[in-house]
Design a protein around this motif. Sequence first.
Motif, short mmCIF file in Angstrom:
data_model
loop_
_atom_site.label_atom_id
_atom_site.label_comp_id
_atom_site.label_asym_id
_atom_site.label_seq_id
_atom_site.Cartn_x
_atom_site.Cartn_y
_atom_site.Cartn_z
N ARG A 20 0.16 9.59 -9.31
CA ARG A 20 -0.02 9.48 -7.86
C ARG A 20 -1.39 8.90 -7.54
N PHE A 59 6.22 8.73 -3.59
CA PHE A 59 6.19 8.26 -2.20
C PHE A 59 7.54 7.67 -1.82
N LYS A 60 7.79 7.62 -0.52
CA LYS A 60 9.00 6.96 -0.04
C LYS A 60 8.72 5.53 0.42
N THR A 61 7.55 5.33 1.03
CA THR A 61 7.21 4.03 1.61
C THR A 61 5.74 3.71 1.38
N ASP A 63 3.78 3.17 3.79
CA ASP A 63 3.10 3.98 4.81
C ASP A 63 2.66 5.32 4.23
N ASP A 64 3.52 5.92 3.41
CA ASP A 64 3.17 7.20 2.80
C ASP A 64 1.93 7.07 1.92
N PHE A 67 -1.19 6.91 4.15
CA PHE A 67 -1.60 8.20 4.68
C PHE A 67 -2.19 9.09 3.59
N ALA A 68 -1.70 8.95 2.37
CA ALA A 68 -2.31 9.68 1.26
C ALA A 68 -3.74 9.21 1.04
#
Length: 209
Positions: A20, A59-61, A63-64, A67-68
């Motif tokens: 991650r 993550f899904k996107t 965008d995720d 934000f992380a």
Amino acid sequence: MNHPTTPAPARPPRQRKATRAQLIAAAADLFAEHGTTNVSIGAICERAGFTRGAFYSNFKTVDDVFFALYEQRNDEVQQRLEALAADAPFSEQAHCSLESVVATILRALPMDPQWVAIRTSFAGQAQHRPEVAAALREHAEQLRRHLQPLLLHVLELTGRRPLDSVEDFTRAVITAHVGAITQSPLHDDPEAVREAVVRGIILGLTTEQ
């Protein structure tokens, strides 16, 4: 014919955490290079050296990932704020100058034009994507909650207090800081401009106790 991506096998927690972190770092590099968050999942995976399955395990996107990264930046600011709050001169002095207050705030809030440009680019989506607007507001409030106690403490040491609510005053200081960084490419000495803008906001929105 497109086939659904097969999820990556479950990884040990430590390995997943490392994966991650590498995906976030790869995305941060690409965001900085492009000046926008408009990069592909494939590009992030290629830069990080992972498969799409590894990406979708975390993550899904895109965008995720952004934000992380935003949370990571906020955590770094919080750590600086905690270190400054424990700084002996501010914990022991009965009075300090406005210049000291400004210098403390500027040490807490990083001068990072690239990050502000990326955040501004992403924020442009907020007008048409309520979920993005809501997430950005929450992250902005996290920064405000982290900064506010230190800001109030050092302000009290100057013998001044906010004219309006503490929350609005803190938001105004952050906005001044971000605005000065946004304009930094237009100035020969952007740090001096940032100092002048933050100092002006503090003087204009506070009064002597």
